[in-house]
Write a protein that holds these residues in place. Structure first.
Motif, short mmCIF file in Angstrom:
data_model
loop_
_atom_site.label_atom_id
_atom_site.label_comp_id
_atom_site.label_asym_id
_atom_site.label_seq_id
_atom_site.Cartn_x
_atom_site.Cartn_y
_atom_site.Cartn_z
N LEU A 1 21.76 4.84 36.75
CA LEU A 1 22.83 5.75 37.09
C LEU A 1 24.01 4.97 37.68
O LEU A 1 23.83 4.10 38.52
N LYS A 2 25.21 5.31 37.25
CA LYS A 2 26.40 4.63 37.73
C LYS A 2 26.73 5.09 39.14
O LYS A 2 26.81 6.30 39.40
N ARG A 3 26.93 4.12 40.06
CA ARG A 3 27.22 4.45 41.45
C ARG A 3 28.51 3.76 41.90
O ARG A 3 28.75 2.59 41.56
N MET B 1 24.45 10.81 45.66
CA MET B 1 25.45 10.81 44.60
C MET B 1 26.45 11.95 44.82
O MET B 1 26.07 13.07 45.12
N ASP B 2 27.73 11.62 44.66
CA ASP B 2 28.74 12.67 44.79
C ASP B 2 28.95 13.33 43.42
O ASP B 2 28.29 12.99 42.43
N GLN C 1 30.55 16.11 50.21
CA GLN C 1 31.52 15.35 49.41
C GLN C 1 32.62 14.78 50.29
O GLN C 1 33.03 13.62 50.12
N LEU C 2 33.12 15.55 51.23
CA LEU C 2 34.18 15.07 52.12
C LEU C 2 33.71 13.86 52.93
O LEU C 2 34.44 12.90 53.11
N MET D 1 37.38 19.83 42.26
CA MET D 1 38.47 18.90 42.53
C MET D 1 38.31 18.16 43.86
O MET D 1 39.06 17.23 44.16
N VAL D 2 37.33 18.56 44.67
CA VAL D 2 37.11 17.89 45.95
C VAL D 2 36.77 16.41 45.75
O VAL D 2 36.97 15.59 46.65
N MET D 3 36.31 16.04 44.55
CA MET D 3 35.97 14.63 44.32
C MET D 3 37.21 13.74 44.39
O MET D 3 37.09 12.53 44.62
#
Length: 452
Positions: free
Chosen positions: A2-4, A146-147, A348-349, A429-431
Motif C-alpha cells: 500500500l502506498k503511504r 492511512m488517511d 484526518q486533520l 476534500m479534507v484531505m
C-alpha cells in the motif's frame, strides 16, 4: 504494498545532510514495520532487523560498555548478517519492550557507519523508562493510520483524478456530479473501513466487510491487552473504562467527554494520567476546548474540557457494536452519523498536521474545530445532514470584532461552493485541508550599521 505518504518522509530523512536516528512512533497496526521493510528493500543493500518482542535476548546486544564498537560487535554476532558501512539500515523494532535502546543511539549515530530506525507502539507511555534520552541524536516522526488520500490510492484512484480534485479545491470549482457522488461513496467506505492497512488491504482484495470488521475487532482486543500489559497496575481499570466508553461518549450531543459517565464518583484530576496514557499510546486523539478562538490557541486551551476521539474511524464503527456499517455504506444518514463523521474528520486533520481544538460557548455556540495556521485561525464545522448552510455558531463568532479568521469552512455532503465568506466543501476534500508549509529557506539578517 500500500502506498503511504510516510515513505516520502523516510526518503527525506535518508537524504538529509545531518542524519540522526529516526524514531517512528504511533499506535499498533498502523503499518510502521511494513513500511520500513519496504523502504529498506528499495534504498539499502543490507537490512538488519531486531525485534525485541520476537527476540527478547536482543537486549544483550546493549550489555556491557555503551560504546559503538561494543554494540555493533554484539549486533553482528547476534544477527549473523552482513553489514557494510554506508549501505546498511538497522531497524530496532518493538522497542517499547526495551526503551533503553534509545539511550544507545547517541553512540551509534556519532559512529556513523550505519543508518538507524527505531520503531514501536506505546513509546509515548514508555518515555519515562528511558535512562538517558538522546537529545540531538534522534529525530521523532509520528505515524497515523492511512488517511483518505492513501485510501483512494489503495482503491485504484489515479493520481490524475486526485490532482484534478486538488485543483478544484484550490480554485473552489465545483466537481462534476458523477465524480462527486463516487467520491462520497468512497468516503462512506473509508468511514467503515478506516485506515488500518490490513483492514484496507482486506477490503481491496475481497470487498468483504465482514472480514474487515472481524479484523478491526481483533485490533480492539489487542489494544485492550496493551492496556493490561503496559499500563501501571493502579491505572489499568481507569484506562480500560475510558477506552470502552469512547463510542458512547462521542454519541453524546456535544461530544464532550464526561468523566462521571465512566464513574459517577470520578474526579477529572484522578483520571488525568489515564487520558494521557491513551493519547501517548496513539489510541485516542484529545481535542481541547479553547476559551476564545484567537491565536495562539495553545494559550487558550482548557484541559478540563475536551473531546476524545478514537485514532481510527473504522475501529470506532466496529466498537459501536450496532451493525451500522450497512447503513453508512448505503448513505443512510438517518442513523447518528454526526459523531462518527466528526471522528473521521478529526483523524484526518490530525494526520494533516493540525492540533485538535474546539470552541464552545453558551453565548456563541459550538465550533467543531478551530484550526491554527501560523498566526491565523480557521473555523471548521462538520455537517452530516442536508441543512449544512445553517451554521449559527460560525455566524455568531464571526461578528466579534477582535476575533479575526483566515477562513470559515463547512464540510458537508454538498459540492464546492462559497457564499457570504463561508466555504462549503465535500467531506472528502479534507484531505487537501493542510497547514501552510514554511519556505524551504528563511534567512533573517539585521543591518547593524546604525549601531556603528
Amino acid at each position: 504494498m500500500l502506498k503511504r505518504k510516510a515513505y516520502d518522509r523516510l526518503l527525506k530523512w535518508k537524504n538529509s545532510d545531518v542524519r540522526k536516528a529516526l524514531c517512528i512512533i504511533g499506535a499498533r497496526q498502523i503499518g510502521k514495520t511494513t513500511l520500513i521493510r519496504e523502504f529498506a528493500k528499495e534504498n539499502y543493500e543490507y537490512f538488519v532487523e531486531v525485534n525485541f518482542v520476537k527476540e527478547p535476548k536482543a537486549k544483550e546486544i546493549f550489555s556491557g560498555n555503551q560504546t559503538a564498537d561494543d554494540i555493533i560487535t554484539n549486533l553482528t554476532a547476534f544477527k549473523m548478517q552482513p553489514m557494510e558501512p554506508g549501505k546498511t539500515l538497522v531497524l530496532f523494532d518493538e522497542i517499547q519492550e526495551y526503551p533503553d535502546v534509545r539511550t544507545a543511539m547517541k553512540f551509534l549515530v556519532e559512529d556513523g557507519r550505519f543508518d538507524y530506525i527505531e520503531s514501536g507502539s506505546l513509546l509515548g507511555v514508555k518515555f519515562k523508562d528511558i535512562t538517558s534520552y538522546p537529545v540531538g541524536f534522534e529525530e521523532i516522526y509520528r505515524m497515523y493510520p492511512m488517511d483518505f488520500q492513501e485510501f483512494l490510492w489503495a482503491n485504484g484512484v489515479q493520481n490524475s483524478t486526485i490532482e484534478h480534485l486538488e485543483n478544484c479545491f484550490k480554485t473552489l470549482s465545483p466537481i462534476s456530479e458523477s465524480v462527486h457522488n463516487t467520491l462520497n461513496k468512497l468516503f462512506y467506505s473509508y468511514i467503515v473501513i478506516g485506515g488500518m492497512p490490513e483492514a484496507v488491504q482486506t477490503y481491496v482484495d475481497t470487498h468483504d466487510i465482514a472480514k474487515v470488521i472481524h479484523y478491526q475487532n481483533e485490533i480492539l482486543k489487542q489494544y485492550r491487552l496493551d492496556i493490561s500489559q503496559y499500563s501501571k497496575e493502579s491505572e489499568k481499570i481507569k484506562i480500560q473504562a475510558i477506552y470502552d466508553s469512547l463510542p458512547s461518549q462521542l454519541n453524546d450531543k456535544n461530544r464532550r467527554f464526561f468523566v462521571n459517565a465512566v464513574d459517577k464518583n470520578a474526579r477529572l484530576e484522578r483520571y488525568e494520567n489515564s487520558f494521557k496514557w491513551l493519547a501517548d499510546a496513539g489510541v485516542a486523539l484529545p481535542c481541547y476546548n479553547i476559551t476564545e478562538p484567537k491565536a495562539p490557541l495553545k494559550l487558550n486551551e482548557k484541559h478540563s474540557l475536551f473531546k476524545l476521539f478514537m485514532n481510527d474511524v473504522g475501529l470506532l464503527c466496529a466498537a459501536c457494536m450496532e451493525n451500522i456499517q450497512f447503513d453508512i455504506l448505503n448513505g443512510n444518514l438517518d442513523i447518528n452519523l454526526g459523531s462518527i463523521l466528526e471522528n473521521a474528520m478529526a483523524q484526518q486533520l490530525k494526520s494533516n498536521g493540525f492540533s485538535l481544538r474546539y470552541f464552545d460557548s453558551n453565548k456563541y455556540g459550538e465550533i467543531d474545530f478551530v484550526i491554527q495556521n501560523g498566526l491565523k485561525t480557521r473555523l471548521v464545522e462538520i455537517k452530516s445532514g442536508n441543512d449544512y448552510k445553517k451554521h449559527k455558531a460560525i455566524d455568531n463568532v464571526r461578528t466579534v470584532a477582535e476575533w479575526e479568521f483566515e477562513s470559515s469552512t463547512v464540510f458537508c455532503k454538498g459540492n464546492i461552493e462559497k457564499n457570504d465568506n463561508v466555504t462549503y466543501l465535500p467531506w472528502y476534500m479534507v484531505m487537501f485541508f493542510t497547514p501552510t508549509q514554511p519556505p524551504k529557506e528563511f534567512k533573517y539578517e539585521i543591518d547593524l550599521s546604525a549601531l556603528n
